[in-house]
Design an enzyme around this catalytic site. Sequence first.
Site, PDB file in Angstrom:
ATOM      1  CG  ASP A   1      30.273  35.175  38.175  1.00  0.00           C
ATOM      2  OD1 ASP A   1      30.837  36.332  37.981  1.00  0.00           O
ATOM      3  OD2 ASP A   1      29.944  33.979  38.550  1.00  0.00           O
ATOM      4  CD1 TRP A   2      32.174  38.248  39.510  1.00  0.00           C
ATOM      5  CD2 TRP A   2      32.664  40.371  38.989  1.00  0.00           C
ATOM      6  NE1 TRP A   2      33.311  38.154  39.621  1.00  0.00           N
ATOM      7  CE2 TRP A   2      33.939  39.468  39.097  1.00  0.00           C
ATOM      8  CE3 TRP A   2      32.777  42.029  39.067  1.00  0.00           C
ATOM      9  CZ2 TRP A   2      35.298  40.345  39.370  1.00  0.00           C
ATOM     10  CZ3 TRP A   2      34.628  42.113  39.373  1.00  0.00           C
ATOM     11  CH2 TRP A   2      35.620  40.937  38.291  1.00  0.00           C
TER      12      TRP A   2
ATOM     13  CG  ASN B   1      40.197  32.895  41.298  1.00  0.00           C
ATOM     14  OD1 ASN B   1      40.261  32.470  43.051  1.00  0.00           O
ATOM     15  ND2 ASN B   1      39.336  33.021  40.225  1.00  0.00           N
ATOM     16  CD  GLU B   2      37.344  30.477  41.260  1.00  0.00           C
ATOM     17  OE1 GLU B   2      36.182  29.977  42.712  1.00  0.00           O
ATOM     18  OE2 GLU B   2      36.892  30.153  40.372  1.00  0.00           O
TER      19      GLU B   2
ATOM     20  CD  GLU C   1      36.209  32.680  45.249  1.00  0.00           C
ATOM     21  OE1 GLU C   1      35.311  32.975  44.218  1.00  0.00           O
ATOM     22  OE2 GLU C   1      37.513  33.644  44.406  1.00  0.00           O
TER      23      GLU C   1
END
Length: 749
Positions: free
Chosen positions: A70-71, A329-330, A424
């Site tokens: 998303d970036w 991550n996550e 985050e």
Amino acid sequence: GENMYRRYIFDVKKALKEGDNNISIRFQSGVEYAAQQAQSYPYNVPDYEGYLGMPHRSFIRREQNSFGWDWCPVMVPQGIWRDIFVEAYDTAVIREVMTSYTSLPQNNWNVKVDVVMDSSSIRNGDLRAEISNTSTSKTFRTHLVAGENVISLSFNVSNVELWWPNDYGAQNLYSLTVTYLEGSSIVQSTKTVTIGFRTVELVQEPIKGTKGLSFYFRINGVPIFAKGANWVPAHAFEVEAIPFYENLIQSSKAAHMNLLRVWGGGVYHEDEFYEAANKAGIMLWQEFEFSDAMYPTNKEFLDNVVEEVKYQVRRLQHNPSIIIWSGNNENEEILVGGQLVPNKPPYTTDYFTLYNVTIWKTLIGIDTTRPFVPSSPSTGVLEGGNNDLNPLVNNEYWGDYHWYNWDVDCWDVSVFPRPRFLSESGWQSWPSLNTLKTVSEPQDWSWISTWINHRQHFQPSGNQFIEQGIKRHFKWPQRTNSTKEFLEVIWLSQVAQAMCVKSEFEHHRRAKSELYDPDKGYTMGSLYWQLNTPWPAVTFASLEHGGRWKMLHYYAAKFYTPVLVSSVERRNVYSIWVISDAVNPISGSLIIELWSLQNSTMIKSWKQPYQVQALVSSVIWQGTIDQLLNGTGVTRSTSVLKYSLTDPKGTELSDNFYLMSSPVNMQLLNPELAISAVKQVDGNEFEVSISSKNIAFFVWLETPVSGRFSDNGFLLTSSTKSLTFYSWEKTSTSELFASLTVVSLYDTL
């Protein structure tokens, strides 16, 4: 190979011929390969797909965000991305050098060095270890077998200086050189790595008055409040990122950061990145590159991961900047929450197999000098190969925490969590026109253009969140000229982002020594999302592509300062705090000023002494806004509060401001800002002076010349102000003066 994170070594002796030789490499599309692997796998292994993203990225060990996020753009790399060469030796070669240290009395250290070597045959030789700037030079007799060898050396060293995180002390570094010799001390192979002497602890202990455990780093015995951001690949093609490393790391240091989280969806970076962090005192939270997906666990994939972990840990382990490993991550949070797949086998079994068994056991077989958490967020250190998914993952009482909510009013601190460690959280903003010009045309510069939507990869609501964030506290520009309106909107997006992160991250620093609401707090780390960006576009970053500072980064330099003065209004009580990272008690004076927006004069001021203990947050003034405004003739919307902290000699340590009303409700006078002078101070440093006739909010200086200012985006109450511009390229006084612009919030009205 299907793994860009590994080093591949092939024996080519039988393929070589006398004379010229050609190396031919055939490539298959990574996207195509991943799709084929997914199709042949016995069950669905899903992943999050970014805007316009490609699926099945978990089936290939390739930069995960290159499939879309998303970036960032969708640009899946293809080809040889690190050096390829022919290596010849008939004895042995040193591949990697790893180190560990044990502190001994009287500033002595025991040093253990593990040397990874490849040997052509059974051999005997000597390994010599030397540490620069010391008298240490030790030689060890060594026996090698054919193939890979890991040789352990141990010796003591004395009178070395410690490596400290940024703002806590010097970054003392040493070169460790290991040389392999045979015969009459003939050098066969040598390798030099950078080392630093420091201890690392991740402290997880019960806290009186609350459930859960602490979560903070103790370096050289000192509790460290982690201040920083999340690092992502600095370029869409990582091989092009190396020139950006030094500038980005130095910008982190200048903003008083001490920790960057190397996010688990990118790459393990080139050695130059870790060297820059070592020198700057920037600690690194290094994740293994798995993110927001389930992953296969067939034998071929796991064997591949083992080789990846071995290579990367051996390569990176010597860097003092790396203080923790994280498995992913996550992914644990996603699995526990059932967001991609049900929280049950085979996915739970796959998770344990990959992170809690394969990665963890491979890691501790190489490096036990740092803690390992299986995921971020997690509830903390993995011990004993624990096979329980913790339902409390991403919880304010344990471990690290990720938090996003763009529907809230970020100026209201009651909306923010109070976790032990925030790893985050962030808001988006658009970069400057100077950056956007490199990828756009004038017809694109409209808030309703097709291009503005296409460049926004946080879909479908990214620009909508930016717009509502601006309108919550500021007037939306209404211009007949769509380009002028667009320029004001992208500038306001940076103002809104800076204020949101300022509000939240000062909140986290105040929570350092406090339990509140009723038992949350003792926060010991805050990392915003994100530091940098791989392309010129709207992202969460505080640094634009190329390194230009957004307003957020200037604000970070203030809210991350070692001694911070900050204020908050909670339940009609207004309090001013000092947050100190100093290792000794501090004292001085608090100065509070009340300024009128009606005539730009200071109508009241207060001064009182303060004393604060080392490494704490503490209230030094408390009252009400009504108490401050009483008898002044001004209201919340016609005044502004400034406050600052000085040391006993009167030197300013920190300054801040408090807006008692949204600017949308304020009547601002035209400050008539102007650049009054530019003077070259030294080399690429220039003194820039500005003038103002009235109070100005969010004063913003800008130039197309690459560089940064000593301050920007500030509240200006005085008639003049001088600051420094640090140029990153050659320029002249006249060129800089002609290129400078200055604006404030008034210019958007």
